[in-house]
Design an enzyme around this catalytic site. Sequence first.
Site, PDB file in Angstrom:
ATOM      1  N   HIS A  94     -54.632-115.834 -13.218  1.00 41.45           N
ATOM      2  CA  HIS A  94     -55.380-115.194 -14.319  1.00 41.45           C
ATOM      3  C   HIS A  94     -56.047-113.949 -13.757  1.00 41.45           C
ATOM      4  O   HIS A  94     -56.727-114.013 -12.719  1.00 41.45           O
ATOM      5  CB  HIS A  94     -56.428-116.159 -14.875  1.00 41.45           C
ATOM      6  CG  HIS A  94     -57.488-115.471 -15.686  1.00 41.45           C
ATOM      7  ND1 HIS A  94     -57.204-114.702 -16.799  1.00 41.45           N
ATOM      8  CD2 HIS A  94     -58.841-115.408 -15.531  1.00 41.45           C
ATOM      9  CE1 HIS A  94     -58.326-114.213 -17.288  1.00 41.45           C
ATOM     10  NE2 HIS A  94     -59.344-114.619 -16.537  1.00 41.45           N
ATOM     11  N   HIS A  96     -57.929-109.839 -14.750  1.00 37.06           N
ATOM     12  CA  HIS A  96     -58.518-108.916 -15.722  1.00 37.06           C
ATOM     13  C   HIS A  96     -57.860-107.550 -15.511  1.00 37.06           C
ATOM     14  O   HIS A  96     -58.547-106.568 -15.246  1.00 37.06           O
ATOM     15  CB  HIS A  96     -60.028-108.809 -15.529  1.00 37.06           C
ATOM     16  CG  HIS A  96     -60.787-110.046 -15.872  1.00 37.06           C
ATOM     17  ND1 HIS A  96     -62.162-110.076 -15.942  1.00 37.06           N
ATOM     18  CD2 HIS A  96     -60.378-111.309 -16.168  1.00 37.06           C
ATOM     19  CE1 HIS A  96     -62.567-111.295 -16.271  1.00 37.06           C
ATOM     20  NE2 HIS A  96     -61.493-112.070 -16.405  1.00 37.06           N
ATOM     21  N   TYR A 121     -36.703-106.012 -16.891  1.00 37.71           N
ATOM     22  CA  TYR A 121     -37.465-106.781 -15.900  1.00 37.71           C
ATOM     23  C   TYR A 121     -38.642-107.519 -16.537  1.00 37.71           C
ATOM     24  O   TYR A 121     -39.003-108.616 -16.113  1.00 37.71           O
ATOM     25  CB  TYR A 121     -37.926-105.846 -14.779  1.00 37.71           C
ATOM     26  CG  TYR A 121     -38.142-106.569 -13.477  1.00 37.71           C
ATOM     27  CD1 TYR A 121     -37.111-107.314 -12.896  1.00 37.71           C
ATOM     28  CD2 TYR A 121     -39.363-106.524 -12.833  1.00 37.71           C
ATOM     29  CE1 TYR A 121     -37.314-107.992 -11.709  1.00 37.71           C
ATOM     30  CE2 TYR A 121     -39.569-107.193 -11.645  1.00 37.71           C
ATOM     31  CZ  TYR A 121     -38.549-107.923 -11.087  1.00 37.71           C
ATOM     32  OH  TYR A 121     -38.750-108.595  -9.921  1.00 37.71           O
TER      33      TYR A 121
HETATM   34  O1  LIG Z   1     -63.668-114.020 -17.202  1.00 38.97           O
HETATM   35  C1  LIG Z   1     -64.203-114.960 -16.583  1.00 38.97           C
HETATM   36  O2  LIG Z   1     -65.422-115.121 -16.472  1.00 38.97           O
HETATM   37  C2  LIG Z   1     -63.255-115.914 -15.867  1.00 38.97           C
HETATM   38  O3  LIG Z   1     -62.092-116.106 -16.644  1.00 38.97           O
HETATM   39  C3  LIG Z   1     -62.851-115.250 -14.589  1.00 38.97           C
HETATM   40  O4  LIG Z   1     -61.961-114.429 -14.592  1.00 38.97           O
HETATM   41  C4  LIG Z   1     -63.593-115.564 -13.356  1.00 38.97           C
HETATM   42  O5  LIG Z   1     -64.270-116.793 -13.456  1.00 38.97           O
HETATM   43  P1  LIG Z   1     -64.418-117.744 -12.184  1.00 38.97           P
HETATM   44  O6  LIG Z   1     -63.028-118.061 -11.702  1.00 38.97           O
HETATM   45  O7  LIG Z   1     -65.171-118.950 -12.653  1.00 38.97           O
HETATM   46  O8  LIG Z   1     -65.164-116.939 -11.160  1.00 38.97           O
HETATM   47 ZN   LIG Z   2     -61.335-114.089 -16.758  1.00 35.12          ZN
END
Ligand SMILES: O=C(O)[C@@H](O)C(=O)COP(=O)(O)O
Ligand SMILES: [Zn+2]
Length: 226
Positions: A94, A96, A121
């Site tokens: 995950h 950002h 791709y």
């Molecule tokens: O966006 C958020 O707060 C979480 O999805 C993230 O990216 C980081 O959270 P932690 O893995 O708990 O630090």
């Molecule tokens: Zn996050």
Amino acid sequence: MSDESRLREEICRYGRSLFERGLTPGSSGNISLRLPDGGWLVTPTNASLGFLDPARISRLDDAGRLVSGDKPTKEIPLHSALYESRSEAKAIVHLHSTHAVAVSMLPEIDPRQVLPPLTPYYLMRTGGTALVPYYRPGDPAVADAIRGLAGKYSSVLLANHGPVVAGDSLEGAVFATEELEETAKLYLLLRNLNPRQLSPGQVADLVSHFGLTLPEPDDHAGHDHG
Ligand SMILES: O=C(O)[C@@H](O)C(=O)COP(=O)(O)O
Ligand SMILES: [Zn+2]
């Protein structure tokens, strides 16, 4: 080096690489890996992916209980629901990443196909991406939205938040997430320029040549909640 030590190192290496290339700033993002015994390795909460310590990675047992390491990411329900619906998945990333987050906020996005078929791709790596509605980070309710995709997507964009992508290895999940980010960037560069997309025939050729499984156009991925 044991298999688990090697996997701990791998999480740190990919985390650093993603962070250093600006794909997830500050302490954003998290990574998990499923272990052969049913347990998991996950990144600790509030940890920068750029500065992970292999010894402090959170080790969970098969019931999700913390066995060792720091307190795990608050996104365990998110990772857990994606593993549940993609039984072959071994790793989840995950991030950002900026362009994917930007696309997640655009009004025209089709929740069943976040990005059009711009490049081979993208389809080969992600198999297509679904959008799920906004949830507060760490909200366990996101799990139902992931389950609502019925396992059809390994690549998911959380609205106003970021991508979460499963793979059959950590390398696979990282590569797919990078491809989602690059395609989001292309989409934003080309938006309103009416770019030529891959034709249905070209997509069908990729599907048959590479044995891809793409969600059907009418597969539903819910958009609103609350
Ligand atoms: O966006 C958020 O707060 C979480 O999805 C993230 O990216 C980081 O959270 P932690 O893995 O708990 O630090
Ligand atoms: Zn996050």
